[in-house]
Design a protein around this motif. Sequence first.
Motif, PDB file in Angstrom:
ATOM      1  N   ASP A  31       0.824  -1.200   0.000  1.00 62.67           N
ATOM      2  CA  ASP A  31       0.000   0.000   0.000  1.00 62.67           C
ATOM      3  C   ASP A  31       0.864   1.258   0.000  1.00 62.67           C
ATOM      4  OD1 ASP A  31      -2.377   1.480   0.142  1.00 62.67           O
ATOM      5  OD2 ASP A  31      -2.259   1.571   2.335  1.00 62.67           O
ATOM      6  N   VAL A  80      -6.406  -0.955  -1.663  1.00 55.30           N
ATOM      7  CA  VAL A  80      -7.391  -0.474  -0.689  1.00 55.30           C
ATOM      8  C   VAL A  80      -8.568  -1.440  -0.604  1.00 55.30           C
ATOM      9  CG1 VAL A  80      -9.072   1.352  -0.233  1.00 55.30           C
ATOM     10  CG2 VAL A  80      -6.730   1.941  -0.837  1.00 55.30           C
ATOM     11  N   HIS A  83      -7.535  -4.558   1.167  1.00 60.81           N
ATOM     12  CA  HIS A  83      -7.396  -4.303   2.596  1.00 60.81           C
ATOM     13  C   HIS A  83      -8.770  -4.276   3.271  1.00 60.81           C
ATOM     14  CE1 HIS A  83      -5.747  -2.820   6.312  1.00 60.81           C
ATOM     15  NE2 HIS A  83      -6.585  -1.782   6.287  1.00 60.81           N
ATOM     16  N   ASP A  84      -9.785  -3.764   2.586  1.00 59.35           N
ATOM     17  CA  ASP A  84     -11.129  -3.718   3.155  1.00 59.35           C
ATOM     18  C   ASP A  84     -11.700  -5.113   3.326  1.00 59.35           C
ATOM     19  OD1 ASP A  84     -11.119  -0.997   3.337  1.00 59.35           O
ATOM     20  OD2 ASP A  84     -12.215  -0.667   1.458  1.00 59.35           O
TER      21      ASP A  84
END
Length: 86
Positions: A31, A80, A83-84
């Motif tokens: 990230d 992202v 990661h969610d």
Amino acid sequence: MTRGNPSRPSELGPLEPGTRQRAQLSIRIADIAWTALSVVAALWVVLAAVDAVRGTGSWAYCAVALVLLAIGLTMRLRAVRRHDRM
């Protein structure tokens, strides 16, 4: 001179194999890397476009920078979203 409480655990927790923090470490590093690439590519786009408008640079550099920026932002968004899900 010693610090206040040297045995205080860190906020991240242990990074030992098998822990949740260790599993998320590679995701966080990716990230950060894609974010850094996106920032550098965005700066390159702006500088290349300014140089091309002034007549001192080539539009090809601006096009290459735009492609790299698109790739970087796409990978950043995927990171992202990944990661969610975790």
